[in-house]
Design an enzyme around this catalytic site. Structure first.
Site, short mmCIF file in Angstrom:
data_model
loop_
_atom_site.label_atom_id
_atom_site.label_comp_id
_atom_site.label_asym_id
_atom_site.label_seq_id
_atom_site.Cartn_x
_atom_site.Cartn_y
_atom_site.Cartn_z
CG ASP A 282 -0.39 -0.63 2.44
OD1 ASP A 282 0.81 -0.96 2.45
OD2 ASP A 282 -1.13 -0.81 3.41
CD GLU B 285 -3.55 4.10 6.87
OE1 GLU B 285 -4.51 3.98 7.66
OE2 GLU B 285 -2.45 3.54 7.06
#
Length: 383
Positions: A74, A133
């Site tokens: 990520d 997130e």
């Protein structure tokens, strides 16, 4: 490239300086593409996801593929103002890699670089993912059919740094590693009035207070004591002045559970309590849930058992079985669709994840790279 520890540190520090929020990772994606373009391209195919423009998919063609193995890293950062005084601190005010995604990206790039130079047995697909997130980039990519055709993935892997685990330690467990998370927004609507005449009003602050109090009974009385769940309301807004009864209150919170069935049970009980408070106080209580792609991260049994066996036989790392964590991760969405596993990489930071002082030990970069390469090579040897 990536042949020395110094190379890893240089890349990680550059990424650390350019943190970007979910779906805004243009500079990060551009830097990743530059590095990927410098690798040998003989076995590589690079793709994008049209509705997720900062995402990067890289396929490495295997020699005699039995499967296609996916690896996720990520790339987004958090809205945190970094407190570190290091020379390579964030150059973007109010944004920081406080969750270690700069580590995740660096390790994934190094693993990709290795297999670009040493053609793997099986096919590999590297997914450099935006918006972990928030916004759930994993779910967006899957729903946009990113993992189909040449990029179809048979199993998926990922790691996450862990601040309280020493460098050299790898943490993992069979079953749930991370909880699933669900956002909860509650609007309580009543009738405002003068503080001296409460009989003419429908007081939403009293109703909201009763709601929050009763919600505490869900974990205590509706969930198995041997299981784990969390409900937290961290925000409550209501009213404008002390002598006016408010007509609207807004509560914002989060639900966390170690399996999806528990989360659904918590949601049902929370809605039932909301209905009861609405009837009792003659107000309207509107509850909205948003889970997105943040399902529990459930490690597949056979794959994870094999990974743990590999770690226990590897003298270069030290394995520790970790307890489930109540933190959330959208990698859980991918694991709900494709078998696989996530593990912890110890980085021994003096300050915790998601804090302004988070400062992972860069010695962990080499550990992460060696662990992932070693595991993927062993997995390719398995039937």
């Amino acid at each position: 490239m990536f042949n020395k520890k110094e190379d890893l540190i240089q890349v990680r520090r550059h990424l650390h300086q350019i943190p970007e929020l979910a779906l805004q990772e243009q500079e990060t994606a551009s830097y990743l593409r530059q590095l990927i373009a410098q690798l040998p391209q003989d076995y590589l195919i690079v793709e994008t996801v049209p509705k997720l423009p900062t995402a990067i998919l890289v396929r490495v063609q295997g020699i005699k593929p039995k499967r296609t193995i996916g690896y996720r890293a990520d790339m987004d950062a958090l809205p945190v103002q970094e407190s570190s005084s290091c020379q390579y601190g964030s150059q973007h005010a109010g944004v920081m890699h406080a969750c270690g995604h700069d580590f995740h990206l660096t390790i994934a790039l190094a693993v990709l670089a290795y297999f670009a130079q040493h053609q793997p047995v099986d096919n590999l697909v590297f997914f450099f993912q935006p918006a972990e997130e928030s916004q759930s980039g994993a779910k967006i990519a899957y729903q946009e059919q990113a993992f189909t055709g040449a990029f179809q993935v048979d199993e998926f892997y990922a790691l996450h740094v862990k601040d309280d685990l020493p460098v050299g330690k790898i943490g993992c467990r069979v079953g749930t590693l991370f909880a699933g998370t669900t956002e909860v927004n509650v609007d309580v609507c009543g009738v405002g009035g003068h503080a001296a005449a409460p009989q003419r009003a429908r007081d939403v602050i009293v109703a909201a207070a009763q709601f929050v109090t009763q919600v505490q009974t869900i974990i205590a009385r509706s969930i198995d004591p041997l299981a784990s769940g969390v409900i937290t309301f961290g925000k409550l807004n209501a009213g404008s002045i002390r002598n006016v009864i408010a007509d609207h209150a807004r509560l914002e919170g989060t639900i966390r559970g170690l399996d999806q069935a528990m989360i659904e049970q918590i949601k049902q009980r929370l809605q039932e309590i909301a209905n009861g408070v609405a009837n009792s106080f003659q107000v309207k209580v509107d509850v909205k849930f948003n889970q997105g792609g943040y399902l529990p991260v459930v490690n597949q049994v056979e794959i994870t058992t094999s990974f743990i066996d590999y770690l226990q036989q590897n003298p270069q790392v030290s394995f520790v079985q970790t307890a489930p964590a109540m933190t959330g991760e959208d990698f859980g969405y991918l694991l709900s669709k494709i078998p696989g596993m996530m593990f912890w990489l110890g980085v021994q930071s003096p300050s915790g994840l998601h804090t302004a002082g988070f400062e992972p030990n860069e010695a962990a970069l080499t550990v992460g790279v060696k662990t992932v390469i070693g595991w993927l090579k062993q997995r390719m040897e398995e039937k």
